[in-house]
Design an enzyme around this catalytic site. Structure first.
Site, short mmCIF file in Angstrom:
data_model
loop_
_atom_site.label_atom_id
_atom_site.label_comp_id
_atom_site.label_asym_id
_atom_site.label_seq_id
_atom_site.Cartn_x
_atom_site.Cartn_y
_atom_site.Cartn_z
N VAL A 9 0.87 -1.17 0.00
CA VAL A 9 0.00 0.00 0.00
C VAL A 9 0.90 1.22 0.00
O VAL A 9 2.08 1.15 0.36
CB VAL A 9 -0.95 0.03 1.22
CG1 VAL A 9 -1.98 -1.09 1.11
CG2 VAL A 9 -0.18 -0.07 2.52
N SER A 10 0.35 2.36 -0.41
CA SER A 10 1.19 3.55 -0.61
C SER A 10 1.44 4.35 0.65
O SER A 10 2.45 5.04 0.76
CB SER A 10 0.54 4.45 -1.67
OG SER A 10 0.41 3.77 -2.90
N THR A 11 0.52 4.30 1.61
CA THR A 11 0.67 5.12 2.82
C THR A 11 0.50 4.27 4.07
O THR A 11 -0.08 3.18 4.03
CB THR A 11 -0.38 6.25 2.85
OG1 THR A 11 -1.69 5.68 2.98
CG2 THR A 11 -0.31 7.08 1.57
N GLN A 14 -3.09 3.11 5.15
CA GLN A 14 -3.80 2.05 4.43
C GLN A 14 -3.53 0.68 5.05
O GLN A 14 -2.50 0.47 5.69
CB GLN A 14 -3.40 2.06 2.95
CG GLN A 14 -3.86 3.31 2.21
CD GLN A 14 -3.35 3.34 0.78
OE1 GLN A 14 -2.16 3.38 0.54
NE2 GLN A 14 -4.28 3.31 -0.17
#
Length: 203
Positions: A9-11, A14
């Site tokens: 996931v990017s952050t 998340q």
């Protein structure tokens, strides 16, 4: 054949659990997960650990290919690396499985469409430049060298290699500048005239 899962996931806000659950359901015993942006390959350390560990006959499993890569170029590089090591790539939510003819064909189609999009974007850019030139508003790209600085160093008798080092540009850029038709040779030194060639001068 051993299945290895990769989740991303990017952050940090998340949740990875949905991807990890799907990967376990697909048969992955080992899963590497990370919360990293996909924009830089070097930042995805867990992915690199997994790529280094995988062996011929293994399969790398992701839920979607955008979890593995964030650009077609990045994806193609990873797929090329996997193919070279005899490793298959599979996505649980997309018809991608490079161990099958159909799954490999689907991935190849993605590459074709990406290349088409790139070529179309380049064509539109060139059309825009031509239209701007026709209107007399196109000024070209930002100059990569300072002509005044180059002229000054040339007048001081500095060689192209030294000019390149001092101005932090390539020697090729300096030589291209010296090869311009509005540059006049005087002995071993060349002098630039904005108005065009004039009579040779002595330095």
């Amino acid at each position: 054949m051993t299945l290895f899962g990769y989740a991303r996931v990017s952050t940090s806000e998340q949740d990875l659990r949905i991807q990890e659950t799907a990967l376990r359901a697909a048969g992955c015993q080992t899963i590497r997960s990370e919360k990293k942006s996909g924009s830089e390959r070097g930042a995805r350390t867990e992915l690199q650990v997994l790529l280094d560990f995988l062996r011929k006959g293994d399969t790398l499993v992701v839920t979607r290919i955008d979890r593995l890569a964030r650009s077609m170029k990045d994806l193609q590089d990873i797929v090329h690396e996997l193919k070279g090591k005899g490793i298959a790539l599979k996505a649980t939510e997309q018809p991608i499985d490079t161990s099958t003819a159909a799954g490999k064909a689907f991935l190849d189609m993605l590459g074709v469409f990406a290349e088409f999009e790139t070529n179309l974007r380049r064509e539109r850019q060139l059309e825009g430049i031509e239209a701007a030139k026709a209107r007399g508003v196109y000024r070209g790209g930002k100059p990569r060298i300072d002509p005044d600085a180059v002229r000054k160093l040339i007048a001081e008798g500095m060689k192209p290699a030294h000019i390149a080092r001092q101005l932090n540009i390539s020697r090729g850029t300096v030589y291209k500048f010296l090869a311009r038709p509005d540059t006049v040779t005087a002995g071993d030194t060349q002098v630039y005239f904005p108005e065009g060639p004039k009579a040779p001068i002595s330095i």
